[in-house]
Design a protein around this motif. Structure first.
Motif, PDB file in Angstrom:
ATOM      1  N   GLU A   1       0.860  -1.188   0.000  1.00 38.15           N
ATOM      2  CA  GLU A   1       0.000   0.000   0.000  1.00 38.15           C
ATOM      3  C   GLU A   1       0.895   1.236   0.000  1.00 38.15           C
ATOM      4  O   GLU A   1       1.399   1.652   1.039  1.00 38.15           O
ATOM      5  N   GLN A   2       1.154   1.779  -1.169  1.00 36.54           N
ATOM      6  CA  GLN A   2       2.055   2.907  -1.323  1.00 36.54           C
ATOM      7  C   GLN A   2       1.359   3.997  -2.145  1.00 36.54           C
ATOM      8  O   GLN A   2       0.512   3.701  -2.972  1.00 36.54           O
ATOM      9  N   PRO A   3       1.733   5.253  -1.902  1.00 38.74           N
ATOM     10  CA  PRO A   3       1.151   6.313  -2.730  1.00 38.74           C
ATOM     11  C   PRO A   3       1.595   6.183  -4.188  1.00 38.74           C
ATOM     12  O   PRO A   3       2.688   5.702  -4.478  1.00 38.74           O
ATOM     13  N   ALA A   4       0.720   6.619  -5.078  1.00 40.27           N
ATOM     14  CA  ALA A   4       1.092   6.749  -6.490  1.00 40.27           C
ATOM     15  C   ALA A   4       1.554   8.193  -6.682  1.00 40.27           C
ATOM     16  O   ALA A   4       0.818   9.126  -6.408  1.00 40.27           O
ATOM     17  N   TRP A   5       2.780   8.370  -7.135  1.00 43.31           N
ATOM     18  CA  TRP A   5       3.342   9.709  -7.250  1.00 43.31           C
ATOM     19  C   TRP A   5       3.014  10.317  -8.613  1.00 43.31           C
ATOM     20  O   TRP A   5       3.087   9.660  -9.628  1.00 43.31           O
ATOM     21  N   TYR A   6       2.651  11.594  -8.590  1.00 44.09           N
ATOM     22  CA  TYR A   6       2.340  12.307  -9.812  1.00 44.09           C
ATOM     23  C   TYR A   6       3.324  13.461  -9.982  1.00 44.09           C
ATOM     24  O   TYR A   6       3.520  14.257  -9.066  1.00 44.09           O
ATOM     25  N   GLY A   7       3.895  13.576 -11.155  1.00 43.15           N
ATOM     26  CA  GLY A   7       4.770  14.706 -11.454  1.00 43.15           C
ATOM     27  C   GLY A   7       6.236  14.332 -11.406  1.00 43.15           C
ATOM     28  O   GLY A   7       6.647  13.461 -10.633  1.00 43.15           O
ATOM     29  N   PRO A   8       7.042  14.991 -12.221  1.00 45.03           N
ATOM     30  CA  PRO A   8       8.459  14.653 -12.334  1.00 45.03           C
ATOM     31  C   PRO A   8       9.257  14.941 -11.073  1.00 45.03           C
ATOM     32  O   PRO A   8      10.330  14.376 -10.876  1.00 45.03           O
ATOM     33  N   GLU A   9       8.755  15.814 -10.189  1.00 44.24           N
ATOM     34  CA  GLU A   9       9.537  16.197  -9.023  1.00 44.24           C
ATOM     35  C   GLU A   9       9.444  15.182  -7.891  1.00 44.24           C
ATOM     36  O   GLU A   9      10.086  15.346  -6.847  1.00 44.24           O
ATOM     37  N   ALA A  10       8.691  14.129  -8.076  1.00 45.19           N
ATOM     38  CA  ALA A  10       8.602  13.095  -7.045  1.00 45.19           C
ATOM     39  C   ALA A  10       9.964  12.481  -6.754  1.00 45.19           C
ATOM     40  O   ALA A  10      10.247  12.064  -5.624  1.00 45.19           O
ATOM     41  N   ALA A  11      10.821  12.440  -7.750  1.00 40.05           N
ATOM     42  CA  ALA A  11      12.148  11.847  -7.564  1.00 40.05           C
ATOM     43  C   ALA A  11      12.993  12.633  -6.573  1.00 40.05           C
ATOM     44  O   ALA A  11      13.955  12.093  -5.999  1.00 40.05           O
ATOM     45  N   ALA A  12      12.645  13.891  -6.333  1.00 44.48           N
ATOM     46  CA  ALA A  12      13.421  14.721  -5.420  1.00 44.48           C
ATOM     47  C   ALA A  12      13.005  14.558  -3.964  1.00 44.48           C
ATOM     48  O   ALA A  12      13.601  15.173  -3.078  1.00 44.48           O
ATOM     49  N   LEU A  13      11.962  13.752  -3.700  1.00 44.81           N
ATOM     50  CA  LEU A  13      11.514  13.572  -2.323  1.00 44.81           C
ATOM     51  C   LEU A  13      12.596  12.866  -1.510  1.00 44.81           C
ATOM     52  O   LEU A  13      13.108  11.827  -1.929  1.00 44.81           O
ATOM     53  N   PRO A  14      12.964  13.384  -0.328  1.00 46.05           N
ATOM     54  CA  PRO A  14      13.997  12.751   0.491  1.00 46.05           C
ATOM     55  C   PRO A  14      13.542  11.385   1.011  1.00 46.05           C
ATOM     56  O   PRO A  14      12.503  11.283   1.662  1.00 46.05           O
ATOM     57  N   ALA A  15      14.318  10.351   0.726  1.00 52.69           N
ATOM     58  CA  ALA A  15      13.934   8.984   1.075  1.00 52.69           C
ATOM     59  C   ALA A  15      13.788   8.799   2.576  1.00 52.69           C
ATOM     60  O   ALA A  15      12.844   8.129   3.045  1.00 52.69           O
ATOM     61  N   ASP A  16      14.685   9.383   3.367  1.00 47.14           N
ATOM     62  CA  ASP A  16      14.606   9.188   4.812  1.00 47.14           C
ATOM     63  C   ASP A  16      13.379   9.884   5.402  1.00 47.14           C
ATOM     64  O   ASP A  16      12.724   9.376   6.313  1.00 47.14           O
ATOM     65  N   TRP A  17      13.063  11.032   4.839  1.00 41.06           N
ATOM     66  CA  TRP A  17      11.864  11.757   5.296  1.00 41.06           C
ATOM     67  C   TRP A  17      10.601  10.960   4.985  1.00 41.06           C
ATOM     68  O   TRP A  17       9.699  10.847   5.812  1.00 41.06           O
ATOM     69  N   LEU A  18      10.533  10.391   3.790  1.00 41.30           N
ATOM     70  CA  LEU A  18       9.385   9.579   3.409  1.00 41.30           C
ATOM     71  C   LEU A  18       9.242   8.347   4.292  1.00 41.30           C
ATOM     72  O   LEU A  18       8.134   7.956   4.682  1.00 41.30           O
ATOM     73  N   ALA A  19      10.376   7.718   4.600  1.00 38.84           N
ATOM     74  CA  ALA A  19      10.342   6.516   5.431  1.00 38.84           C
ATOM     75  C   ALA A  19       9.790   6.824   6.814  1.00 38.84           C
ATOM     76  O   ALA A  19       9.060   6.018   7.410  1.00 38.84           O
ATOM     77  N   GLU A  20      10.125   7.981   7.340  1.00 42.11           N
ATOM     78  CA  GLU A  20       9.626   8.369   8.661  1.00 42.11           C
ATOM     79  C   GLU A  20       8.170   8.815   8.600  1.00 42.11           C
ATOM     80  O   GLU A  20       7.374   8.479   9.478  1.00 42.11           O
ATOM     81  N   LEU A  21       7.796   9.562   7.553  1.00 45.04           N
ATOM     82  CA  LEU A  21       6.440  10.112   7.441  1.00 45.04           C
ATOM     83  C   LEU A  21       5.410   9.060   7.059  1.00 45.04           C
ATOM     84  O   LEU A  21       4.281   9.062   7.554  1.00 45.04           O
ATOM     85  N   ARG A  22       5.773   8.168   6.149  1.00 41.78           N
ATOM     86  CA  ARG A  22       4.875   7.129   5.630  1.00 41.78           C
ATOM     87  C   ARG A  22       3.548   7.721   5.122  1.00 41.78           C
ATOM     88  O   ARG A  22       2.464   7.363   5.587  1.00 41.78           O
ATOM     89  N   PRO A  23       3.607   8.637   4.170  1.00 45.73           N
ATOM     90  CA  PRO A  23       2.370   9.225   3.635  1.00 45.73           C
ATOM     91  C   PRO A  23       1.539   8.190   2.888  1.00 45.73           C
ATOM     92  O   PRO A  23       2.071   7.237   2.328  1.00 45.73           O
ATOM     93  N   ARG A  24       0.240   8.397   2.883  1.00 45.70           N
ATOM     94  CA  ARG A  24      -0.673   7.466   2.210  1.00 45.70           C
ATOM     95  C   ARG A  24      -1.398   8.102   1.022  1.00 45.70           C
ATOM     96  O   ARG A  24      -2.110   7.428   0.307  1.00 45.70           O
ATOM     97  N   GLY A  25      -1.258   9.397   0.853  1.00 46.91           N
ATOM     98  CA  GLY A  25      -1.877  10.053  -0.297  1.00 46.91           C
ATOM     99  C   GLY A  25      -3.366  10.290  -0.155  1.00 46.91           C
ATOM    100  O   GLY A  25      -4.061  10.521  -1.151  1.00 46.91           O
ATOM    101  N   LYS A  26      -3.885  10.273   1.071  1.00 47.14           N
ATOM    102  CA  LYS A  26      -5.308  10.529   1.287  1.00 47.14           C
ATOM    103  C   LYS A  26      -5.654  11.951   0.847  1.00 47.14           C
ATOM    104  O   LYS A  26      -4.854  12.882   1.018  1.00 47.14           O
TER     105      LYS A  26
END
Length: 544
Positions: A78-103
């Motif tokens: 269960e992972q968010p679907a990323w939209y837009g080219p700038e998704a690649a710039a998201l910090p991996a460690d920040w995402l791992a801690e935040l665990r967004p769901r895209g609600k």
């Protein structure tokens, strides 16, 4: 070309009426001081435009949908679907801690390291309502953050950029624009007038399609109309009387090419026997006005008349309302506000349909001149109405305007919109409007138009068993018959439509909001303006 000022009485087909009373310099100065209390009407909204690049240093937004999909590393879950080219710039460690769901509406401020994006926004499953709610949450969050920064003495960004997915359809784009422009709406009478921090939003796409361009133009006109209707309905009634409404309508027409305004004063109304308006307005020192807005494009396809209730304040008259909630009666002209706002948008979009807007304006107050239960009023056109409850005043002014529309304009269809009955709030709650119509086709058109712009309608019946209750004992018809209140009110109005295709929109519930949701904020909502615009747009291109 805009029409006359409210103090000027228009000539009728029967000849010129009496001149209006002159306005003294003292009263003009007092009026100017009262008007100067208010925020500008129409107010400003963020500018939303399509762009091929975000621009240097502009805060950016990454979108995430709540869709289960395979991650970039190949693991499923269960992972968010990323939209837009700038998704690649998201910090991996920040995402791992935040665990967004895209609600839908999930919003996080992003770290700035490496010049990455500033915001992460969830857009849910990608329905239009998800996009609307997400956009509103974004603009509210960004503006609140900017105000904190401003209060701390730091520089505030005025521009925001959002990279959109190429596959976004026009319905979702329309909803997203509505949310971006209306979610941060505010109306405050204050000496400290802080403007909305976000002034421009760039929707970034490598090759914006013609469909996107068209959808954006319509969404901007629709959201501007909604905001204008909110401005008018939120304005306090110590300033907003029938004359103020008429002058604002003239101002709107003056600023809109092709839109014409004619303002009928109490002398014209008396000469032409608008008995309902004169009775309701008789208890107030501010006399009634009839606003007539006209959009007449060349080669017009048909003629529609929109009628909006314009009761600028309602005490209930001699049948006085309870004190609790009476302060909300400043929004009792929300139907008229929706019609004024819709006419401006229809003209701005240059829709090839002739449209006339009628707004009968009056104050329903208590004095020695107030009308009484038991009175018999002669409406425009001659029908007599027996008064049973002076707090059912809206249908009296609408009846005059409907009869005038039939006799003067003979339209192809007639639609009235009003905060008419508390019964509809009981029946449908605060987010759905009641729809009555004498034709299935018109009812379906309006329902579809509303659904496509985020306004919900529920068709109500015109019960044959209740129709006889409208017949009067002292007059031709009875103003407030016994029976189900919303239905009998609609049946009363039907008496003045002469069998033309007609719909009555009762917005007593959704015209005001008690709390914020989606693109709505507490206060006047501007409900019905978008439906009317979309209805006319669909008529113009055959999308009935």
């Amino acid at each position: 070309m805009a029409g006359s000022q409210a103090s000027t009485t228009e000539a009728s087909e029967a000849g010129a009426s009496k001149p209006a009373k002159a306005t003294s310099a003292t009263s003009s100065g007092s009026r100017a001081r009262r008007d100067g209390m208010l925020p500008p009407v129409p107010g400003s909204l963020p500018d939303v435009r399509l762009a091929t690049a975000a621009g240097r240093g502009v805060p950016r937004v990454v979108l995430a949908g709540s869709t289960a999909q395979q991650t970039s590393t190949g693991s499923a879950g269960e992972q968010p679907a990323w939209y837009g080219p700038e998704a690649a710039a998201l910090p991996a460690d920040w995402l791992a801690e935040l665990r967004p769901r895209g609600k839908a509406g999930e919003l996080h401020r992003m770290p700035l390291a490496g010049g990455g994006p500033n915001w992460l926004l969830g857009v849910g499953a990608g329905t239009p309502e998800d996009w609307r709610s997400a956009a509103a949450a974004l603009i509210r969050g960004v503006d609140a953050d900017a105000e904190r920064e401003r209060d701390a003495g730091r520089r505030v960004a005025r521009v925001l950029a959002i990279a959109l997915p190429a596959e976004l359809d026009t319905a979702a784009l329309t909803a997203f624009v509505h949310g971006l422009r209306l979610g941060g709406y505010r109306y405050l009478v204050s000496g400290d007038r802080k403007d909305q921090p976000t002034r421009e939003i760039r929707l970034v796409a490598s090759e914006p399609s013609a469909q996107w361009q068209g959808a954006l133009a319509e969404a901007i006109a629709q959201s501007s109309a909604t905001a204008l209707a909110r401005d008018l309905a939120n304005s306090p009634s110590n300033v907003k009387n029938p004359d103020w409404m008429a002058r604002l309508a003239s101002k709107v027409a003056e600023g809109t090419p092709g839109l014409r305004a004619e303002i009928r004063d109490e002398h014209w109304l008396t000469e032409h026997r608008f008995g309902g308006m004169l009775a309701v307005g008789g208890g107030s020192a501010s006399p009634p006005r009839l606003i007539e807005l006209s959009w007449r494009p060349r080669g017009a396809r048909g003629h529609l008349v929109l009628v909006g209730k314009g009761i600028t304040f309602d005490t209930g008259g001699i049948s006085v309302k309870p004190a609790d909630g009476m302060h909300l009666m400043r929004t009792d002209m929300a139907g008229g506000a929706a019609v004024v706002a819709a006419l401006r948008a229809i003209a701005e979009l240059r829709l090839p349909v002739r449209v006339t807007g009628l707004v009968p304006c009056a104050e329903n107050l208590i004095s020695g001149g107030a009308y009484r239960p038991g009175d018999v009023v002669r409406q425009y056109g001659g029908t007599t109405t027996e008064i049973t409850n002076t707090d059912a005043e809206g249908r009296l002014v609408l009846a005059d305007a409907l009869a005038y529309a039939v006799r003067r304009h003979k339209p192809d269809a007639l639609i009235d919109v009003a905060t008419l009955t508390g019964a509809m709030k009981v029946s449908l709650g605060l987010r759905t409007g009641g729809l009555f119509s004498n034709t299935d086709e018109l009812a379906e058109e309006l329902t579809r138009a509303g659904a496509s712009v985020g306004e919900s309608w529920w068709r109500m019946p015109l019960l044959a068993d209740s129709a006889e209750a409208v017949r009067g004992e002292l007059g031709d018809v009875r103003q407030c018959p016994p029976g189900p209140g919303g239905i009998t009110a609609a049946l009363f109005l039907r008496e003045f439509t002469d069998g033309l295709p007609w719909a009555h929109l009762d917005i007593a519930g959704p015209a005001r909001a008690e709390k914020t949701y989606a693109d709505v904020v507490a206060g006047a909502t501007g409900f019905a303006a978008r439906t009317l615009i979309e209805f006319v747009s669909r008529r113009s291109d055959g999308r009935r």
